[in-house]
Design an enzyme around this catalytic site. Structure first.
Site, PDB file in Angstrom:
ATOM      1  N   ASP A 163      -6.107  -0.525 -10.926  1.00  0.00           N
ATOM      2  CA  ASP A 163      -5.396  -1.279 -12.032  1.00  0.00           C
ATOM      3  C   ASP A 163      -5.017  -2.546 -11.180  1.00  0.00           C
ATOM      4  OD1 ASP A 163      -3.679  -0.260 -10.122  1.00  0.00           O
ATOM      5  OD2 ASP A 163      -1.964   0.132 -11.604  1.00  0.00           O
ATOM      6  N   GLU A 164      -5.764  -2.966 -10.153  1.00  0.00           N
ATOM      7  CA  GLU A 164      -5.371  -4.266  -9.487  1.00  0.00           C
ATOM      8  C   GLU A 164      -6.654  -4.819  -8.570  1.00  0.00           C
ATOM      9  OE1 GLU A 164      -2.789  -4.274  -6.082  1.00  0.00           O
ATOM     10  OE2 GLU A 164      -3.064  -1.789  -5.706  1.00  0.00           O
TER      11      GLU A 164
ATOM     12  N   ASP B  57      -2.852  -7.747 -11.343  1.00  0.00           N
ATOM     13  CA  ASP B  57      -2.296  -6.504 -11.474  1.00  0.00           C
ATOM     14  C   ASP B  57      -1.951  -6.023 -13.163  1.00  0.00           C
ATOM     15  OD1 ASP B  57      -1.068  -4.299 -10.740  1.00  0.00           O
ATOM     16  OD2 ASP B  57       0.777  -5.108  -9.925  1.00  0.00           O
ATOM     17  N   MET B  58      -2.630  -5.220 -13.438  1.00  0.00           N
ATOM     18  CA  MET B  58      -2.425  -4.705 -14.996  1.00  0.00           C
ATOM     19  C   MET B  58      -1.125  -4.192 -15.166  1.00  0.00           C
ATOM     20  SD  MET B  58      -5.361  -5.479 -16.103  1.00  0.00           S
ATOM     21  CE  MET B  58      -5.121  -4.822 -17.634  1.00  0.00           C
TER      22      MET B  58
END
Length: 392
Positions: A103-104, A9-10
């Site tokens: 983003d994940e 996860d960013m």
């Protein structure tokens, strides 16, 4: 062999990208989204979150909580570009990668311990490669099952890692709030609380059949999750079919010199993205949106597939030259599509002269410098004025 699923996860992704590209934003409370009072926050930096600013919050409330907050418009093209770089990094470790959102992602890490060492080391290496490649941090969660990997990635955010080992699952779940289980929204969590179920231990205090009678089919799923059962694995995401970059201007323009400079900057981004993923495409597409929001696209198919920044730019510029531009332009973009199946890496002796020429030494050298020192380390002379204006 122990099954391991990783969730990557960013950290505050959109806001972190803006702080990466704009050093003057770093360390300051920042929200990405609209700037008018009718807008909502899409993402908030960790500096803004300290004031209680969250995604989906109105801009009016965000300003009330944090009067000094910086509000910047989103740049989805840029976020997708970096997202592609992150996914490429993950595929360096495992071919089984599922992109869950921009983003994940989930990664099947089963067996990777033979290559990289213990699962802790696998996570550390992934985090280091993501940071080395993008300049951004991510958080990693690891567990034997999918939903626990997702929960674990949120435990030590930002820039954290948390591992739930098989012999730790029961203890971890015992006190886990039911609202933390993926799929349990606020409404269901409140319903469960009224039934006396606040943790997974409360769910297990009654048999599976009870929950199926009370809340339907998902009751059985909920009971399984409380026991640490999740049959879902990692489903590899299909490979990309195109790469593109676009920009919306603060002020509409008909200046061809300005539009051409933007095309060059975008061709650099697309070219670097293609080379980073090992793709080449045949079709270059120009996208133009006018001030009245009407939009057109123009495409040209090349004789051979390419990842060359120069060829992408020259083709896009030629397409722009054919437009009359009777109205001012608010957005311009360039994309490359028509990918062929990802080829094995060719040496210059194996590649055809045309393909060997496509990936120029200059492109590769610039890519290497930017990977090591950041995207701002090298700037083409033609783009210096554009860069100065973006920084003002």
């Amino acid at each position: 062999m122990q099954t391991w699923i990783l969730h990557i996860d960013m950290d505050a992704f959109f806001a972190s990208v803006e702080q990466l590209d704009h050093p003057e934003y770093r360390g300051k409370p920042l929200a990405v989204g609209g700037t008018s009072d009718r807008s909502v926050v899409s993402a908030a930096s960790y500096e803004a979150r300290k004031y209680g600013v969250r995604s989906a919050m109105s801009v009016v409330k965000a300003r009330r909580l944090c009067p000094d907050i910086l509000l910047v418009p989103g740049r989805m093209g840029r976020y997708k570009e970096i997202s592609g770089q992150v996914m490429a990094v993950l595929r360096e470790f495992s071919p089984t990668v599922e992109q869950a959102s921009v983003d994940e992602a989930y990664l099947d890490a089963t067996g990777l311990e033979r290559l990289f060492g213990p699962i802790d080391e696998v996570g550390r290496r992934i985090k280091a490669r993501v940071r080395e490649t993008t300049g951004l941090t991510c958080s990693v969660g690891a567990a034997p099952v999918r939903f626990l990997a997702k929960i674990a990635s949120d435990v030590n955010k930002p820039d954290g890692m948390y591992i739930i080992r098989p012999d730790e699952m029961a203890d971890f779940l015992r006190t886990l709030p039911v609202g933390r289980i993926p799929g349990v929204g606020a409404k269901l969590a409140e319903t469960l609380r009224t039934m006396g179920a606040r943790t997974c231990a409360d769910i297990l205090a009654r048999p599976r059949e009870y929950w199926e009678r009370r809340i339907g089919k998902y009751g059985g799923v909920l009971h399984d999750r409380a026991r640490g059962i999740d049959p879902g694995g990692v489903t590899p995401t299909s490979e990309a079919k195109s790469s593109s970059a676009e920009n919306t201007f603060a002020e509409d323009t008909s200046d061809r010199a300005v539009l051409t400079r933007w095309l060059l900057a975008q061709a650099e981004r697309v070219g670097a993205d293609l080379r980073g993923h090992g793709y080449k495409g045949r079709t270059v597409t120009l996208k133009v949106k006018y001030a009245d929001f009407t939009q057109i696209t123009r495409s040209r198919t090349l004789d051979a597939r390419t990842d060359s920044t120069a060829l992408i730019f020259e083709t896009a510029r030629a397409l722009l030259d054919l437009l009359e531009l009777r109205r001012a332009v608010r957005l311009i973009g360039v994309g490359v599509s028509g990918f062929e199946p990802r080829p094995r890496q060719l040496s210059l002796l194996e590649a055809s002269p045309r393909e060997a020429e496509a990936t120029s030494g200059i492109d590769l050298a610039v890519d290497a410098v930017r990977r090591r020192f950041g995207n701002r380390a090298v700037t083409r002379v033609d783009l210096l004025d554009l860069r100065r204006k973006r920084e003002e």
